[in-house]
Design a protein around this motif. Sequence first.
Motif, PDB file in Angstrom:
ATOM      1  N   PHE A 142       0.853  -1.176   0.000  1.00 48.08           N
ATOM      2  CA  PHE A 142       0.000   0.000   0.000  1.00 48.08           C
ATOM      3  C   PHE A 142       0.890   1.227   0.000  1.00 48.08           C
ATOM      4  O   PHE A 142       1.754   1.386   0.846  1.00 48.08           O
ATOM      5  CB  PHE A 142      -0.867  -0.028   1.259  1.00 48.08           C
TER       6      PHE A 142
ATOM      7  N   LYS B 285       1.731   8.184   1.147  1.00 44.66           N
ATOM      8  CA  LYS B 285       1.950   9.384   0.340  1.00 44.66           C
ATOM      9  C   LYS B 285       2.535  10.542   1.126  1.00 44.66           C
ATOM     10  O   LYS B 285       3.178  11.405   0.567  1.00 44.66           O
ATOM     11  CB  LYS B 285       0.638   9.816  -0.296  1.00 44.66           C
ATOM     12  N   ASN B 286       2.258  10.562   2.363  1.00 42.84           N
ATOM     13  CA  ASN B 286       2.865  11.608   3.193  1.00 42.84           C
ATOM     14  C   ASN B 286       2.765  11.206   4.658  1.00 42.84           C
ATOM     15  O   ASN B 286       2.271  10.130   4.986  1.00 42.84           O
ATOM     16  CB  ASN B 286       2.209  12.982   2.952  1.00 42.84           C
ATOM     17  N   VAL B 287       3.251  12.082   5.506  1.00 42.23           N
ATOM     18  CA  VAL B 287       3.270  11.765   6.932  1.00 42.23           C
ATOM     19  C   VAL B 287       1.854  11.631   7.472  1.00 42.23           C
ATOM     20  O   VAL B 287       1.555  10.721   8.241  1.00 42.23           O
ATOM     21  CB  VAL B 287       4.037  12.863   7.698  1.00 42.23           C
ATOM     22  N   GLY B 288       0.981  12.506   7.020  1.00 40.58           N
ATOM     23  CA  GLY B 288      -0.392  12.500   7.521  1.00 40.58           C
ATOM     24  C   GLY B 288      -1.049  11.144   7.319  1.00 40.58           C
ATOM     25  O   GLY B 288      -1.716  10.605   8.204  1.00 40.58           O
ATOM     26  N   MET B 289      -0.832  10.595   6.139  1.00 37.36           N
ATOM     27  CA  MET B 289      -1.447   9.320   5.817  1.00 37.36           C
ATOM     28  C   MET B 289      -0.807   8.200   6.636  1.00 37.36           C
ATOM     29  O   MET B 289      -1.490   7.322   7.162  1.00 37.36           O
ATOM     30  CB  MET B 289      -1.235   9.088   4.330  1.00 37.36           C
TER      31      MET B 289
ATOM     32  N   ARG C 273       0.594   8.501   9.497  1.00 34.18           N
ATOM     33  CA  ARG C 273       0.128   8.669  10.878  1.00 34.18           C
ATOM     34  C   ARG C 273      -1.287   8.108  11.024  1.00 34.18           C
ATOM     35  O   ARG C 273      -1.594   7.398  11.971  1.00 34.18           O
ATOM     36  CB  ARG C 273       0.174  10.163  11.242  1.00 34.18           C
ATOM     37  N   TYR C 274      -2.122   8.394  10.072  1.00 35.59           N
ATOM     38  CA  TYR C 274      -3.502   7.928  10.116  1.00 35.59           C
ATOM     39  C   TYR C 274      -3.544   6.414  10.200  1.00 35.59           C
ATOM     40  O   TYR C 274      -4.258   5.830  11.011  1.00 35.59           O
ATOM     41  CB  TYR C 274      -4.243   8.420   8.869  1.00 35.59           C
TER      42      TYR C 274
ATOM     43  N   ILE D  20       7.513   6.606   9.894  1.00 38.88           N
ATOM     44  CA  ILE D  20       6.965   7.966   9.818  1.00 38.88           C
ATOM     45  C   ILE D  20       8.112   8.970   9.865  1.00 38.88           C
ATOM     46  O   ILE D  20       8.180   9.910   9.079  1.00 38.88           O
ATOM     47  CB  ILE D  20       5.971   8.217  10.967  1.00 38.88           C
TER      48      ILE D  20
ATOM     49  N   ARG E 128       9.284  11.868   7.281  1.00 39.15           N
ATOM     50  CA  ARG E 128       9.414  13.268   7.730  1.00 39.15           C
ATOM     51  C   ARG E 128      10.787  13.827   7.452  1.00 39.15           C
ATOM     52  O   ARG E 128      10.941  14.981   7.088  1.00 39.15           O
ATOM     53  CB  ARG E 128       9.194  13.351   9.245  1.00 39.15           C
TER      54      ARG E 128
ATOM     55  N   ARG F  27       9.552  14.048   0.145  1.00 38.23           N
ATOM     56  CA  ARG F  27       8.744  13.015   0.799  1.00 38.23           C
ATOM     57  C   ARG F  27       8.086  12.082  -0.197  1.00 38.23           C
ATOM     58  O   ARG F  27       7.953  10.891   0.037  1.00 38.23           O
ATOM     59  CB  ARG F  27       7.678  13.672   1.672  1.00 38.23           C
TER      60      ARG F  27
ATOM     61  N   SER G 219      -3.622   3.856  -4.871  1.00 39.99           N
ATOM     62  CA  SER G 219      -4.837   4.653  -4.731  1.00 39.99           C
ATOM     63  C   SER G 219      -4.749   6.078  -5.263  1.00 39.99           C
ATOM     64  O   SER G 219      -4.530   7.012  -4.528  1.00 39.99           O
ATOM     65  CB  SER G 219      -5.325   4.675  -3.295  1.00 39.99           C
TER      66      SER G 219
END
Lengths: 1016, 222, 307, 147, 290
Positions: free
Chosen positions: E214, E217-221, E223-224, E239, E243, E248, E275
Amino acid sequence: MQKLKNSEDNKSNDKSVLVIGGGVGGIRSALDLAESRRNVILIDKSYSIGGLMTQLDRTFPTNNCDLCTISPHLSENTRQIHLDLKPMTQLEQLTGETGNFKATLVTEPRYIDMDKCTACGECYKHFPEAVRFTPGLDPRAPTCMRYPQATPYAFSIDIEKITDITALKKVCKADAIISDDTQKKIVIDVASIVLSVGAEMFDPSVLDNFGSGQFENVVTGLEYERIMSASGPFQGDLVRVSDKKRPQKVAWIQCVGSRGINKADVPYCSGVCCMYALKEAMVTKERFAESIETTIFYMDMRTFGKDYELYLNRAKNDYGIRMIRSRPHSIIENSKTKDLSITYAVEEAALQKTEEFDMVVLSTGFRIPETTIDLANRLGIELNPHNFAKTDHFNPVVTSKPGIYVCGVVESPKDIPETMVQASAAASMAASDLPAIMDMPEDENTFVPERDVSGEEPKIGVFICDCGLDIGGVVDVDKLVEFAGTRTDVVVSQAVGYGCSSDSMALIEASIKTNNLNRVVIGGCSPRTHETKFQDLMRRAGLNKYLVEIVNLRDQNTWAHMGQPKEALDKAFKLLGIGISGVRKSRPLMDQTLPMNQNALVVGGGVTGMTAALQLAGQGVKVYLVERAPVLGGLAKSIRKTIEGDDVGPFMNQLIDDVTAHENIQVLTRSIIVDHSGIPGRFKTGIQSGPRMNYMQLDHGVTILATGALQNRPDAYGLGTHNSIVTQFDLDALIEDDPEKIKAMNQVVMIQCVGSREPENPNCSRICCQTAIKNALRIKAIDPDIQIFILYRDIRTYGFQEDYYREARNLDIKFIKFSIDNKPEVWVENDRVSVFVDDMILGRKIQFETDCLALSTGMVADDETTEDLSMMFHLPRTLDHYFLEDHVKLRPVDMSVRGFFIAGTTHSPKTIRESITQAYAAAGRAQTLLAKKEINLGASIAKVDGTKCAACLICVRACPFSIPYINEDGYSYIDPAKCQGCGVCAADCPAKAIQLLAFEDDQIMAKLDGLFGGMN
Amino acid sequence: MITAEQKPLNEIIAYISPYDRILLVGCNECVTVCSAGGRKEVGLLASALNLHFLKQGRTIDIKEMTLERQCDPEYVEELVSEIDRADAILSMACGCGVQTIAERYKEKPVFPAVNTKFMGASESQGVWVERCKGCGDCMLGITGGICPVARCSKHLLNGPCGGTSNGMCEISPDVECAWCLIWERLKALGMENRYEEIMEAKDWRPAGGGGPRKIIREDLSL
Amino acid sequence: MKTESKLEKVLTSGALAVTSEVGPPRGAIPEKVRQKATLIKDHVDAINVTDNQTAMVRMSSWAAGVIIKQMGLDPILQMVVRDRNRLAMQSDIIGAYSMGINTMMCLSGDHVKFGDHPMANGVFDLDSVQLVQTVKKMRDEGKFQGGAEIKTPPKMFIGAAANPFADPFELRVMRLAKKVKAGADFIQTQCIFNLDKFEKYMEMVCDRGLDQQVHLLAGITPMKSAGMARYMKNKVPGMDVPDEVIKRMAGVSKEEQPEEGIKIAIESIQRLKEVKGVHGFHIMAIEWEEKVPQIVEKAGLFPRPVL
Amino acid sequence: MENFEPEIVAFCCHYCAYTAADMAGSKRISYPSNVKIIRIPCTGKVDAIHIMKALEKGADGVYVAGCLEGDCHFKNGNTRARHRVEYVQKYLEELGWEPERVAMMNMSAGMGEFFARTALEFTQKIKQLGPNPIKHMNINKNQKAVS
Amino acid sequence: MTLQTKFSKEEFVILAEMNTPKGVDISDLVTNVRHLKSRIDAVVIPDMDNGVMHMSALAGGAIIRQQGLEPMIHIYGRDRNRMAIQGDMLAAHVLGIHNLLVVQGENIAHGDHQDAKLVDDLGELDLLGMVHSLLKGTDLAGFELKGKPEFFTGCQVQPIRDDDHLEEELKTAKAKVDAGAQYIMVPPVFDIAYYTQILNKFKSLNVPVIATVFMLKNVGMARYISINDPGSKLSEALITRIRKAKDRETECIHIAGEMIKELKTEVAGIKISASGWEDRLPAILDCAGL
């Protein structure tokens, strides 16, 4: 000369918004409304607008007058159609109700025809006593001549002082004197009203202890600003009033007339004085002499705003400004020397000390004048006990009467950024009483057709501003004019005073027409701020707007080299050479446009994001509300009560329900933003949502960032090690959920500034003082016998929060000060929590055994999230990881990338109420963009010369946006609608077949020639 | 396309030093595409030469011109108006262009400013690779569209030598083994058996072994 | 019998043949050739004389071959296509044959880049397969490559090289087949260290029946040190030195490493003797010719048959 | 050469470096007046030729100032500019000129102090290097033109 | 060569997941497929993934087939009853879609048609049984089919929450294999060591196991996922790695590439789920050295 429309020819029957008060707040509101194509009438009782800010010399943080940076964002076209400015006008009566008000406006006679007056000054020269326009002499007068303070730029006659009206008429070359001018009364239909009348500064001469009005060298903060101002009584020289000598020792006394209980005092905090005192002290050292000793006597240093604490630290550490925590009782003047002595208590040593100063500045705060109380009565709005407008607890711009909104100081004491936020919020609210923005028709173009200059030899006009003293004070403008006049093709070269003032603009316009100029060079400030304004001027003069070149004589020359006038002059010559040579090669260009996407993306589903979303949705805007948590609510969901005593829960639930039910809002919870592209007005943002992270792309024209902040939980004072050590957030919940547990307590200790104002997180968290007091008061309400100690560094209950601070002290809540070098210590022994602190007044260590230690930890930026988003959106952040707005003072809601707006705690720590205000402001600012049907991409796009193109594909590969392709004719084609104008292709093209319009190679070469004298 | 690369400045300077008026001629064909001698490079070179001579205290007059194609006499004719004002010609075209000019303007010295490299293709932005040796007897049809003459370091026609490792040539790990590529391609095309046919010794006459080559189209000649 | 070659005779007899090599000196020092040849003369059937090996200029292989021939030994003339065009090569072949050399190897040759004349133009008029073809045509048809008739054609026993380890592996047997088809009588392989892979290779060779058509001599090189093993692995193109071999070399003290290298060579020969299709060994003891007798003896290949 | 005041051209991108220069001014941070800025939309627009021509016309030093790496408003214009500056540096080296006369700098819009500092450092460096070697020629040429 | 043969020859199989458009503009889908054509073995087309209405997988599969690649489509029982599904299956065969992945329909509570009616006529095991029945030439009602379809059918494992859940999923998977699943697709996990352990358990079921990669794409994802899907074992180190990276996006591509590289020796194949970032798939494959 550009004129604002008079009401007579304001043909439209469409409802308008009435903005009362032309200070910065009123101007901001009016501009926001006009920019979002709402009709707005701005009235001010003065003969020109500008308000209090125009009297200030320089403002934080750049220490320069930035008012002029407001104006260029509004094109003249919009201004003419939608903004109606009425000076010398007041509201007499208001009837009707929201959406259908009838306002009676009374305009006093000016005796001058504003359409004719050129402000030449002849009348003033001959009849100084009769002219109300008196630039540069009266130290109290708002004399900053920069736009829009000097709008309208016309004189005004005090008819009662005139004896010989015929003589007056004679001296007026413009035939502008209307001797029989009368008071005019009109009744207009307005849908809503923004009240922005500000307040007065307290006059300390009513106090007998500071000698204000008595001692020449005691001045108020505002007077000190005037003394330092270039347009002030001493032409910007800092001297004592008594002997016109440079003072060597200046003291500021804070809270004069504020936070007091004496006869003339008001109890509230004015919120701005600490910052302005710091600023004045710093500017004193910066501009006049490093050696001037500056001392500030203060009670609490209230630098609670965004990055204000850094400013305070800079003042202390870099400028060596002395801070003494004391409230001097009185000032005594040495009648001979006119020096002033101050006696004050030394806190640490508990003794009295007397010290002499050359000058003393009294930091006075805001007062609501009687006229405002009258006006409030006429409007039918309620006032609070301090006579400020009474407003909704969750929406500070909403008054007690529907359809009437307030902003700025008339709502509560506040500084410029907060006024700007409220102004935009009020404008946004006022607009919601009008038809939805999405249903508004297109504006028509009012510019005259462009003159075709092809085939003409260059005829260049050079106009040089002195920008007050900002340019003219450093370099000799006459020399510049003379120099420019000698350059090839220059047919006009002249100085124009403030080039961006309306009379100068008119003069330039006239010169273009009479001299048949086809190229213009403006020597002034940065094109970044003023290019649009002068481009509009070109269009009015019938020239293509790309035939003007702005030479940055101020920001990049006289400001930077103010200490080296010789070098600055030489550089100014060179810069003008560049500009003149460059403009010669400029060509008329057409702007490219694209349809605007009128959807909005709101990032963050907390109270701020939801408020902004609802406000926009109400205007017919389709809103995507993206939230990463499974539910809406954010940080505010964990707060129970506000300091005013309102329940947050029901308010939040209602808000969530409204948002969820709104047909224009698509709520996307559990969603993460993963990519972003596009240009302002046509953004494309990829998000992934749901448990399986479904990807989708959202098209939107604007973006509002409301991602909030995090509760700070630093590793300090044993937080997390004992269940009696909690944060204020925890305590807030405990008070609400388990009052029995509170009742069982005997002693509660609170420590302030935990994890804030420390080297690792240098800023103030702003909310903690009021939170601590709020919780303390609630505990007292549960059981008055519980002893509460609040250990603090400075109590920062700005504005009316001061009332609660006083109440707390009255309820015997003990406040104990500590310093950062001597912080309290916390011990846990035998399951008991003890706190030790040095009491400065008692001079010894005291110990508390406490049942609850509440740490005021405030909030910290969500570094990880803001970092991620700042990278994707290309937005700047502050050192402590909050988003950084475009201009800390004047554009506190706009981001540096157009189309991005910011609100709530992702901007800086703030209360729910303040977050909501900023949410409305962001929604309002967003509307200024959404009101446009198309976006202007400018003319700077890459163009291919097919005859030169070798179809090498280098541009096709080099373009960062994959725009060029080889067309059927076998050469590269760059779609003007897609080109972003970076010029990478032009630089890489090996056949030199691509040119970036407005930055063509021959123009750049010509600029180099201009610099090095290749062509003169 | 014919690729080229600018000569070291010293060499160019040595050529033109004796002259005061230089006609600097670019070509808008191959050398433009490979960023060696188009309008932009002409400008850059002129600028560099100016810097050099000015530093020496000399002003030389450099006239910049870029022809559509330097290997066609008609385009070269366009120089006629400038030629008298030049003491020497500096050409940024490939060898063909330089020679076409030299032939047309016999009275003027002509110097090359680029080294003509090879017939190549661009692999990515700013990267050109050799793809054809002009052997005059194309065998791509049986080698899966990959030329062993141009791309095998030893021009081997019957398969890879023993120096291949990881699909790379023995001369450098950056050079792909042409025969590995051919083999992969043949496999993908299901033409593995092609490989087993022995390719007979090559006739190098069409490759220039028989002296300068010439193409004559009777139907087109006047 | 196609030729007078001693190697052909040994191979036809069914005995395992042994060859080794002598690198001609970088100077006009015929003694050096003799010296080296003397070291191995009793232990091998024929001696390869390398041709400007590693693209360094050396005494020409056919001249050195003549010296060896004059010693009464049997040289194998190595010829690379790198340095001569088809004219020069054919003329040298006739010349060599005239001096009594009747066995030769047709090779591509290392690229000039690796040698002492990197600025030289590699000729590569023919490739090694085409050279095999040419020699065969000269011998069997009595014609030069261009078609002209040869008066008294050279009867060369034709050898070619094979590297079972270079990429792509699957092509290696096919390439061998191609050389066989072109007319190779015998094959000498690249040094073998990865015995498993070689055995797999030989299986494929036998599957195609190539072992019936050509004599394959397995290449053996004794390593002097672990450093050399690592160098061969990393730096020599087309060489496959498994990590275990390096580990084994490195596992003994520095002084014992040469001995260990020889042990490995001997063990390899012993193992490969049993492999179907292996008809002999080509021992390349680079600058270590004195160890060849020891290896041949201990591997049980001594004495050499007398024919 | 003690009083040598170099003429320096700075090609500054609109979004970062130019704004940083404005910021330096508005904060009244002083830097040498020798630096003259030519505004361009993106440093990706700066051609090697612009830099060469600036030197040819008499600049003692030229630098290109763009956004921080990774922050280019146009994705990668600043990295492309860096490559071009390096290309010019190589060219100058070949000519026997000091490659340090040209430079690439990166800064964000808010870095007013940094702008001033780099302007100062670059000016000092050019002062050390001395005038553009062809400058005297230009002066001669001009004089010739006058006479 | 079909997917099934590739598995039987033990070739490493690469699948890429691509969603059909929400709308009729198939240009992105087609472009992405073209870029990947020679580099992957099949395209997995989810059907109304996440409960979000999209063009049906059947049509998506047909488009993939037209582009010359092998499709694999999701089938599930949430939205269609047994009549519709069987009909679609027959259509699938005719359209050249022979690879099926039986999945559990996503909860529509997270989708865009939350008030839709759930059908749930057939569960995953029923679907496998249905396919089995079709393969034999009869429909679920027992009627004989005119012409038998051919399918290569697999099943999916739900995201693993913890070890107990793993055992449970293992049991379910076994039941699915018994019901006819010919391969198993295992959900994404970001800890290779842990993933290997999981994969080994599923490998014991003796059908090819496909791992899912999978793309972050970024830290936010990241982290989620680390918060909401603890079973994915997405570590803090990973993560931090994103960062700290200068670029990134490139780092995320590298991470996906490395995952594939490491999984290559562990499983029969992998499915890459980018995705929405399918245009980055070639770069991922480059990083994976494929």
